[in-house]
Design an enzyme around this catalytic site. Structure first.
Site, short mmCIF file in Angstrom:
data_model
loop_
_atom_site.label_atom_id
_atom_site.label_comp_id
_atom_site.label_asym_id
_atom_site.label_seq_id
_atom_site.Cartn_x
_atom_site.Cartn_y
_atom_site.Cartn_z
N SER A 1 0.81 -1.22 0.00
CA SER A 1 0.00 0.00 0.00
C SER A 1 0.85 1.27 0.00
N THR B 1 1.88 -4.18 7.48
CA THR B 1 2.06 -4.78 8.80
C THR B 1 3.46 -5.37 8.91
N ARG C 1 -30.77 -4.00 35.26
CA ARG C 1 -30.84 -2.54 35.07
C ARG C 1 -32.03 -1.91 35.79
N GLN D 1 -37.49 -8.35 24.62
CA GLN D 1 -37.37 -8.75 23.22
C GLN D 1 -36.43 -7.83 22.43
N ASP E 1 -7.00 -4.30 3.89
CA ASP E 1 -6.95 -5.48 3.02
C ASP E 1 -7.82 -5.26 1.78
C1 LIG Z 1 -21.24 11.47 28.03
C2 LIG Z 1 -22.37 11.16 28.95
C3 LIG Z 1 -23.09 12.19 29.54
C4 LIG Z 1 -24.13 11.90 30.42
N1 LIG Z 1 -24.75 12.92 31.07
C5 LIG Z 1 -25.63 12.64 32.06
C6 LIG Z 1 -26.17 13.66 32.87
O1 LIG Z 1 -25.85 14.83 32.71
N2 LIG Z 1 -26.99 13.30 33.87
C7 LIG Z 1 -27.34 12.02 34.09
O2 LIG Z 1 -28.07 11.74 35.02
N3 LIG Z 1 -26.88 11.02 33.30
C8 LIG Z 1 -26.02 11.31 32.30
N4 LIG Z 1 -25.52 10.31 31.53
C9 LIG Z 1 -26.04 8.97 31.71
C10 LIG Z 1 -27.09 8.62 30.66
O3 LIG Z 1 -27.90 9.66 30.29
C11 LIG Z 1 -27.98 7.52 31.15
O4 LIG Z 1 -27.43 6.86 32.19
C12 LIG Z 1 -28.11 6.50 30.14
O5 LIG Z 1 -28.64 6.95 28.93
C13 LIG Z 1 -29.04 5.43 30.64
O6 LIG Z 1 -28.61 4.37 30.02
P1 LIG Z 1 -29.55 3.28 29.45
O7 LIG Z 1 -30.84 3.80 28.92
O8 LIG Z 1 -28.66 2.57 28.51
O9 LIG Z 1 -29.95 2.53 30.75
P2 LIG Z 1 -29.52 1.27 31.52
O10 LIG Z 1 -30.45 1.22 32.65
O11 LIG Z 1 -28.08 1.30 31.80
O12 LIG Z 1 -29.88 0.11 30.53
C14 LIG Z 1 -28.90 -0.56 29.78
C15 LIG Z 1 -29.51 -1.16 28.54
O13 LIG Z 1 -30.41 -2.20 28.90
C16 LIG Z 1 -31.45 -2.29 27.97
N5 LIG Z 1 -32.70 -2.07 28.68
C17 LIG Z 1 -32.87 -1.59 29.90
N6 LIG Z 1 -34.16 -1.58 30.24
C18 LIG Z 1 -34.84 -2.08 29.19
C19 LIG Z 1 -36.21 -2.34 28.93
N7 LIG Z 1 -37.15 -2.08 29.82
N8 LIG Z 1 -36.54 -2.86 27.75
C20 LIG Z 1 -35.60 -3.13 26.83
N9 LIG Z 1 -34.30 -2.91 27.04
C21 LIG Z 1 -33.92 -2.39 28.20
C22 LIG Z 1 -31.21 -1.20 26.96
O14 LIG Z 1 -30.52 -1.75 25.89
C23 LIG Z 1 -30.36 -0.23 27.73
O15 LIG Z 1 -29.54 0.55 26.86
C24 LIG Z 1 -24.50 10.58 30.66
C25 LIG Z 1 -23.81 9.55 30.03
C26 LIG Z 1 -22.75 9.83 29.19
C27 LIG Z 1 -21.99 8.72 28.59
C1 LIG Z 2 -4.11 -2.40 10.37
C2 LIG Z 2 -3.75 -2.36 8.93
C3 LIG Z 2 -2.93 -3.36 8.39
C4 LIG Z 2 -2.57 -3.32 7.06
N1 LIG Z 2 -1.71 -4.25 6.56
C5 LIG Z 2 -1.20 -4.10 5.32
C6 LIG Z 2 -0.17 -4.93 4.84
O1 LIG Z 2 0.28 -5.82 5.54
N2 LIG Z 2 0.32 -4.70 3.63
C7 LIG Z 2 -0.15 -3.70 2.84
O2 LIG Z 2 0.36 -3.53 1.75
N3 LIG Z 2 -1.14 -2.92 3.25
C8 LIG Z 2 -1.67 -3.08 4.48
N4 LIG Z 2 -2.65 -2.24 4.91
C9 LIG Z 2 -3.22 -1.28 3.98
C10 LIG Z 2 -4.53 -1.77 3.39
O3 LIG Z 2 -4.59 -3.12 3.16
C11 LIG Z 2 -4.83 -1.08 2.09
O4 LIG Z 2 -4.07 0.04 1.94
C12 LIG Z 2 -6.17 -0.60 2.05
O5 LIG Z 2 -7.14 -1.58 2.24
C13 LIG Z 2 -6.44 0.05 0.74
O6 LIG Z 2 -7.35 0.95 1.01
P1 LIG Z 2 -8.56 1.28 0.11
O7 LIG Z 2 -9.10 0.12 -0.63
O8 LIG Z 2 -9.46 1.97 1.03
O9 LIG Z 2 -7.85 2.11 -1.00
P2 LIG Z 2 -7.64 3.62 -1.30
O10 LIG Z 2 -6.93 3.60 -2.59
O11 LIG Z 2 -7.04 4.32 -0.17
O12 LIG Z 2 -9.10 4.13 -1.57
C14 LIG Z 2 -9.81 4.89 -0.64
C15 LIG Z 2 -11.28 4.74 -0.86
O13 LIG Z 2 -11.65 5.35 -2.09
C16 LIG Z 2 -12.73 4.66 -2.64
N5 LIG Z 2 -12.36 4.14 -3.94
C17 LIG Z 2 -11.11 4.03 -4.41
N6 LIG Z 2 -11.17 3.56 -5.67
C18 LIG Z 2 -12.44 3.37 -5.98
C19 LIG Z 2 -13.11 2.90 -7.13
N7 LIG Z 2 -12.47 2.54 -8.21
N8 LIG Z 2 -14.45 2.82 -7.10
C20 LIG Z 2 -15.11 3.19 -6.01
N9 LIG Z 2 -14.53 3.65 -4.90
C21 LIG Z 2 -13.21 3.73 -4.88
C22 LIG Z 2 -13.08 3.54 -1.70
O14 LIG Z 2 -14.08 3.98 -0.84
C23 LIG Z 2 -11.79 3.34 -0.95
O15 LIG Z 2 -11.99 2.79 0.31
C24 LIG Z 2 -3.03 -2.28 6.24
C25 LIG Z 2 -3.86 -1.30 6.76
C26 LIG Z 2 -4.21 -1.32 8.10
C27 LIG Z 2 -5.02 -0.24 8.66
#
Ligand SMILES: Cc1cc2nc3c(=O)[nH]c(=O)nc-3n(C[C@H](O)[C@H](O)[C@H](O)COP(=O)(O)OP(=O)(O)OC[C@H]3O[C@@H](n4cnc5c(N)ncnc54)[C@H](O)[C@@H]3O)c2cc1C
Ligand SMILES: Cc1cc2nc3c(=O)[nH]c(=O)nc-3n(C[C@H](O)[C@H](O)[C@H](O)COP(=O)(O)OP(=O)(O)OC[C@H]3O[C@@H](n4cnc5c(N)ncnc54)[C@H](O)[C@@H]3O)c2cc1C
Ligand SMILES: Cc1cc2nc3c(=O)[nH]c(=O)nc-3n(C[C@H](O)[C@H](O)[C@H](O)COP(=O)(O)OP(=O)(O)OC[C@H]3O[C@@H](n4cnc5c(N)ncnc54)[C@H](O)[C@@H]3O)c2cc1C
Ligand SMILES: Cc1cc2nc3c(=O)[nH]c(=O)nc-3n(C[C@H](O)[C@H](O)[C@H](O)COP(=O)(O)OP(=O)(O)OC[C@H]3O[C@@H](n4cnc5c(N)ncnc54)[C@H](O)[C@@H]3O)c2cc1C
Ligand SMILES: [Mg+2]
Ligand SMILES: [Mg+2]
Lengths: 439, 439, 439, 439
Positions: free
Chosen positions: A140, A177, A302, A312, A399
């Site tokens: 690459s 790589t 939770r 569900q 890749d």
């Molecule tokens: C950057 C950041 C900023 C935040 N700021 C605040 C803030 O200012 N104040 C504050 O109080 N909190 C804050 N929070 C917390 C956040 O708003 C809530 O805690 C969070 O959205 C609650 O998480 P949850 O709904 O995933 O609940 P949880 O109770 O943790 O539930 C976890 C998961 O369980 C599943 N689940 C739970 N119950 C059910 C159900 N009855 N049915 C189906 N699925 C269910 C859902 O997939 C849910 O996502 C912050 C969080 C972050 C990361």
């Molecule tokens: C962790 C890691 C390990 C890697 N290991 C290796 C390695 O061992 N050896 C190695 O040689 N490389 C390695 N690479 C690089 C990697 O395999 C390739 O460089 C990469 O997949 C090529 O990127 P690309 O297809 O997004 O191409 P790019 O040419 O960068 O294209 C960028 C984007 O443009 C768009 N695009 C380009 N052409 C077209 C087209 N004709 N039509 C439509 N859309 C297009 C696509 O959205 C594409 O994703 C590694 C990369 C990472 C991050």
């Protein structure tokens, strides 16, 4: 022959060994490289370097040798066996695993295209389980790789010129790589994809692969090989994939692995095999997500009056993840088996690309779904899914990115005259009318 | 009144001011807090602390006052105006922006439910553009918040007991933005959501909101308020949302903002308004992605012979991102307008939740699509989209996770007797048969 | 001006009238044309013909006049008003509605590009609520329409040659709504899109629109206009969109509506407006699905012990449908308002295409989701959703297919120099740096 | 044993035979039943009846016998062989195919649960290739089947009461394929799922399966078995699945196939096997779509200057369809193989349900994608994709709807104590720690 999904005893053994290695050496890998990164004055590449003992353990456990076929002195079986191993590694860890697999990728062009003489000269250190050399496929380039063989495109920017008994290589590469080696002086063995100018009528026909070893680099001036930078990546943070520069690097003529006219085909075949293995990586990632999310759903309430698995909406997401994982595995295995039967057939190649696309995109969606169902707790870095998303998100874009080269390759196969969509499944079709005739 | 999507001159001015603030103070924010994090011995919370000057600038620029209604001495307009501002902030930066918006969220229960006396006592420092106090809504708890009011559930774990003229508060909270304050001794003003045991027949009816100020904390023993930890987060890395503990924290009885029976309603209304604002955050994120990806597609050729915008696969992804952004904005604005007309109506609430769900999920998908189209280059942390994904991925899971509470709220609204799905659009329906009568 | 989502009293009245018409005349439409189809020896086109009384009622109710602007003697308002009406029609029925709307589409080029003289000559019969003439936009051709203006393409196959004071038109058309007329002798008024060979340097510049009336057809030999067939369609089964042939059809020179150089622009503008209206059709369809599925979920237990709305998997699908409908409506209205402000701006056009794409695809997905949640009962034709799927599935592929022309149009707008993605929302951008200067 | 995707020679032969039958008899099936429907005074069920010769040909070609295991005198192999056959049928036609497969489904409970005596009594007519009897699994009921075994639910409404040496059956059924017979007097052999009241503590334990033959029906009064109606369906229009009523239908005690306590298990196992076969139906549908759309894309230019396959938007959709088809086939085959190894294991069942869900939903999406890429031409009934959509859309909702019973079954498997997610792939897990010990 018959349709069968059971692992052979050998395959079971390969899997057990990989699992055992993963449990012993990979489970702790992230804590090792995160600790390395947390040291004062740590540089980005210290993560990679801290995994050297893991790589050495992998070599000792035979994981490098397992990527070389038995016919060449290794222990490797088919692509299907490799897929089984890759899944086990990625089910536990990603970065240290990719370092191991990158070495195998680096050897693949040599395995495919090497003469007995080249095999003799270059494979030996990798067959010896004691040493732990690095190999790298250096393809690459910073300006993009998706269109390297396009008519009207700019072609590979890394160029080789023959001068007497040597090739002189210049150009920049990135992302390969293991290409920097542990000390930024290069991998022990590299396959450098380059262009021999004017060697053919178009970009594709000029592509060649030339071997560059660490000793070759040492034999040149220091400026002939430079690691320009270590790009910090979103995930796979302990992988080595530096931006490097070759500047008039001289290597013996006999290092030519795949000359113009053949180079591009070897690169394509190499990346066809690796596509199926990226499929296996995605499966490993999905396994992690599913196991983690299921355990969570079986225990967490939770604040409500029943465990989350009873909701569900939660179980529907678990089911989505599970089905994607199962589908990706079934398809990846089929692709690997098709490749093992006919590695150069378009039919096998199509399946390998399909497996890469399906599994890589499924993996990203599945990590996101896992995060969605666990909710806010998954935003803490103490939970594994945030880091896993960052690791998984490379699968669709490395890749060969799925939007670009991967889908374009399938498109070309569709366009081939005589394309038979079901050849990899049922063999080349005979028209049903012929069958009727037998009645 | 008529359907109209043009900003009023006031709205244009509000937007210009927010944009100008963002260009001046937010554009550099990430580099500031990443530099703070890179210092030797840096702790996680140093990121947040390094943004204090930005927060002060925000207060001076009137962005705190703008979150308080004019009737109470602020400069705030409707939720639609807030949405316009939030979009401009999130179009440039996320963490420092959330610190500013978290303060507004912290004040919202006071604004909604406060008596004139409470307004008088607590709003003043926030109206004065010179000081830059922090406010926080302290609701979420480690064991989950989605089911805090559920019959049969465990209810809020933070409990208040009345003893004489005081409430004694104990329990653990987590995630509340700004709740630790700059020095881990608490925000200047907090609305603590808690449960007054046995104050009502079920969990919901026991919920109360009690005001806790920094001076209240200072008036207690040190152990009454502890920051137990600063959870490291995947994104929004410079936000303050610590795991905290109240232990027999005593506050005057007059700090009761919403007593049992009223608390849960106020919490719900607060999070209804914030839902629309999360919608606006998602829009800001999508703006960033689209602008970045479009500029890339207009210039990059990736080795091919035309710019990437000419590749249909690339432009199709750009179109997806753009349509999602436009749809999310149109819906968010509609939700905000509906809320401004009838803040307590279920019809407006439904739209606010809908906007939150649509925009937050669209934002994550859009960042992923942006990464997919740019390909491997987006895996470098030098490119913005990797970090942006980590920031964006909280939108569906915070402020009430979309799988849990957000969808459950809409489900309950659907289940209401007499639910009219189009009320927010056309007003309460009169049956068409009635119309026929007019013929 | 300010962001506002409330209908004006006029808009409310327009909506009531449309709703009332739909309740009276459209509710029974399907049973009318299915009965017609069930008659022995019924031909396909009998469905369409059986809806003539509905069309006449529409004309009497002012629904044709409402598609002509007030300035030209009609009662029509903006595109936003049209969108409100279209939603009400499609919320009840599709085929008879499209017949009404197809007439409006047929008049649109005349409205846009007609001289006062042409308006005078051709609009009159449509302004008179008593007669119920048909109009048709005759653009699409059997070999495809997506690339009609492409460089290197084959261009429109319908060709006009000037001979003295007449144009002589030959070629085949298909799908044009209402183009056959009730009796296969043509619509009362048609805008025929054709190519005047060699009138310009490329295919686009040769495109013209020529008016062909029923009297013009009558003035020719019978063979000059033939309905070759009535393609049976999957849905919208009572719509008239025949495969027709013009063979040396002569019309007076003065029937030229948009000469070469202008024709393609008029066609594009016409289809830009119609794109927003397809958005409104999708909304109507989603309304039907949601109302039907919600009522089902509130009453059915399917052998279990609670109504289906209590099952999260069911309510999650209802929520998806509802959010899509709300998002599509908000975006469609915004597009229509943008078009009303600046009909020829690329910014408005982009939104119209976005609304078409989003709403049409959302509609199909929503019908499928409705079917999924109702389960096997929806496979019975006694339930409405099966038929509705067949009607809905045209939305993404007619009026310019979303994969082809619709996305390609947005792609071209993105590619314009100076493209500002948020112009339709905030007006043409001034750079934030300029704003900073005001501080 | 080893992972292998190649068909055995027997499997190849089975496939060839199915393909040949399909080419000869199914290719023309739709034209036959559409012609029957077009006759004056045709009733809905005439479509079904017109396919009788096809069914007879199927019996002669051994396709009924092939659904009976060799051990019982048939020629059937494993579920994997059945899946190969089903794909070939559905790749050509749907309705006549389902009639054939419905007979196999009707026999399955007998095969699974029958005593040698019952096998002897009832299988014989089906083993004789000359006669062409119909069999039917009569399970579903008008009020829903998803929750038939639920605690607190209403249970199966069809009830059997033992009176002396007879069972007396009353209740209504609907949708059971082939259950009406060619003349509305019943299938030759039916497995009627019913409830023996008070035979067990809950609904599930009361479920029984009782055999009802055409002769049993004949031995009763005419009113004991009535076809109440033939529900007109959206697709699969030539299938027989009437609304029927049993009214005091008496059958000998010895017709009890699965008594209370065992009936529900047999039903579940039957529908587990059929789930994998629905997977195969989806594959057949996707094959049709892909082949049709690819051929279109390779030839059509739609007025442009290159074939549509060159348009990335078009080829991306083709790739989606192809990958879905390959993934569905790989997973379905894996599920079938797992079932063949351990038919009653939860691990195999999970995969069968997964295959059904994935393939059925993929099939619908793929038909829609095929329509989208072909564009407006696909709206003509002269093109096959419209009809195919109507056929395909039953796959997610019949044989246990995916939203309800299918996902709920996987949910229950997840909830089982000791659930090992990868058992079907790798066998029951031994913990990696044990493996470590071997090092
Ligand atoms: C950057 C950041 C900023 C935040 N700021 C605040 C803030 O200012 N104040 C504050 O109080 N909190 C804050 N929070 C917390 C956040 O708003 C809530 O805690 C969070 O959205 C609650 O998480 P949850 O709904 O995933 O609940 P949880 O109770 O943790 O539930 C976890 C998961 O369980 C599943 N689940 C739970 N119950 C059910 C159900 N009855 N049915 C189906 N699925 C269910 C859902 O997939 C849910 O996502 C912050 C969080 C972050 C990361
Ligand atoms: C962790 C890691 C390990 C890697 N290991 C290796 C390695 O061992 N050896 C190695 O040689 N490389 C390695 N690479 C690089 C990697 O395999 C390739 O460089 C990469 O997949 C090529 O990127 P690309 O297809 O997004 O191409 P790019 O040419 O960068 O294209 C960028 C984007 O443009 C768009 N695009 C380009 N052409 C077209 C087209 N004709 N039509 C439509 N859309 C297009 C696509 O959205 C594409 O994703 C590694 C990369 C990472 C991050
Ligand atoms: C019910 C109904 C009513 C209609 N009413 C009218 C009417 O009143 N007047 C009228 O003139 N027409 C009418 N039509 C026809 C219709 O509006 C257009 O013909 C149709 O939308 C054009 O189809 P298309 O875009 O799929 O184009 P086609 O040219 O048929 O293209 C077919 C497909 O090819 C692909 N494709 C084509 N070009 C490209 C490209 N450059 N890049 C990528 N993909 C491409 C797309 O997938 C496209 O969908 C009606 C049709 C129906 C069914
Ligand atoms: C062509 C055709 C052939 C058929 N052949 C046969 C046959 O041979 N024999 C036979 O017996 N039947 C047959 N059927 C009927 C069919 O197999 C079942 O009746 C059908 O799959 C059951 O429908 P359902 O799962 O949608 O259940 P229903 O009980 O009708 O449920 C309806 C919907 O409610 C929701 N739902 C129900 N319960 C829950 C829950 N607990 N949680 C969440 N959501 C829930 C789901 O969305 C479900 O789809 C056939 C049907 C058709 C159309
Ligand atoms: Mg990170
Ligand atoms: Mg039909």
């Amino acid at each position: 022959n018959m349709v069968d999904f059971n692992l052979s005893p050998t395959q079971q053994a390969i899997r057990s060994a990989a699992r055992s290695f993963a449990a012993t050496h990979l489970k702790t890998a992230r804590s090792i490289y995160e600790a390395a990164a947390a040291k004062p004055d740590a540089r980005w590449e210290d993560r990679f370097r801290s995994t050297k003992p893991i790589y050495e353990a992998a070599a000792q456990a035979g994981l490098i040798k397992a990527q070389i076929p038995q016919a060449l002195g290794g222990t490797g079986g088919g692509l299907i066996d490799a897929a089984i191993v890759v899944e086990e590694l990625y089910a536990v860890e990603t970065s240290a695993s990719l370092t191991i697999l990158g070495a195998g990728l680096g050897l693949l062009p040599l395995i495919i295209a090497g003469t007995p003489d080249l095999h003799e000269r270059f494979l030996k250190p990798f067959l010896d389980g004691q040493k732990a050399p690095l190999a790298s496929l250096v393809f690459s380039e910073p300006a993009g790789s998706a269109n390297y063989a396009d008519v009207g495109g700019s072609g590979l920017g890394t160029v080789a010129v023959q001068e007497g008994e040597e090739f002189v290589i210049s150009g920049e590469k990135i992302w390969a790589t293991d290409s920097g080696g542990w000390d930024d002086r290069g991998a022990d063995f590299s396959c450098v994809c380059c262009r021999v100018k004017d060697s053919g009528p178009d970009m594709r026909s000029q592509v060649a692969i030339i071997i560059v070893t660490r000793s070759d680099i040492e034999a040149n001036e220091a400026s002939a090989f430079t690691v320009l930078s270590h790009p910090q990546t979103v995930g796979h943070t302990a992988v080595n994939g530096p931006h490097i520069r070759y500047k008039n690097l001289r290597v013996p003529k006999s290092n030519m692995l795949a000359p113009p006219g053949k180079g591009a085909d070897v690169i394509d075949l190499t990346f066809t095999a690796s596509a199926a293995l990226v499929g296996a990586m995605g499966i490993g990632v999905m396994r992690q997500v599913f196991e983690h999310a299921l355990a969570w759903a079986k225990t967490e309430k939770r604040g409500g009056n029943e465990v989350m698995l009873k909701k569900q909406s939660v179980s529907d997401l678990l089911i989505k993840i599970k089905i994607r994982c199962e589908a990706a595995r079934a398809l990846t295995w089929k692709a690997a088996c098709a490749f093992d039967m006919k590695p150069e057939s378009a039919a096998a190649a199509e399946l390998c690309y399909a497996a890469k696309i399906l599994s890589s995109e499924s993996a990203v969606e599945s990590v996101m779904d896992g995060i969605s169902l666990i909710g806010v707790s998954a935003y803490s870095r103490a939970h594994p899914l945030g880091d896993l998303l960052q690791d998984a998100m490379v699968l669709p874009i490395f890749d060969g990115g799925n939007v670009g080269v991967r889908r374009r390759q399938i498109e070309s196969i569709f366009a081939m005259p005589g394309y038979d969509p079901w050849e990899a499944t049922f063999g080349k079709a005979s028209p049903p009318s012929a069958l009727n005739g037998t009645h």
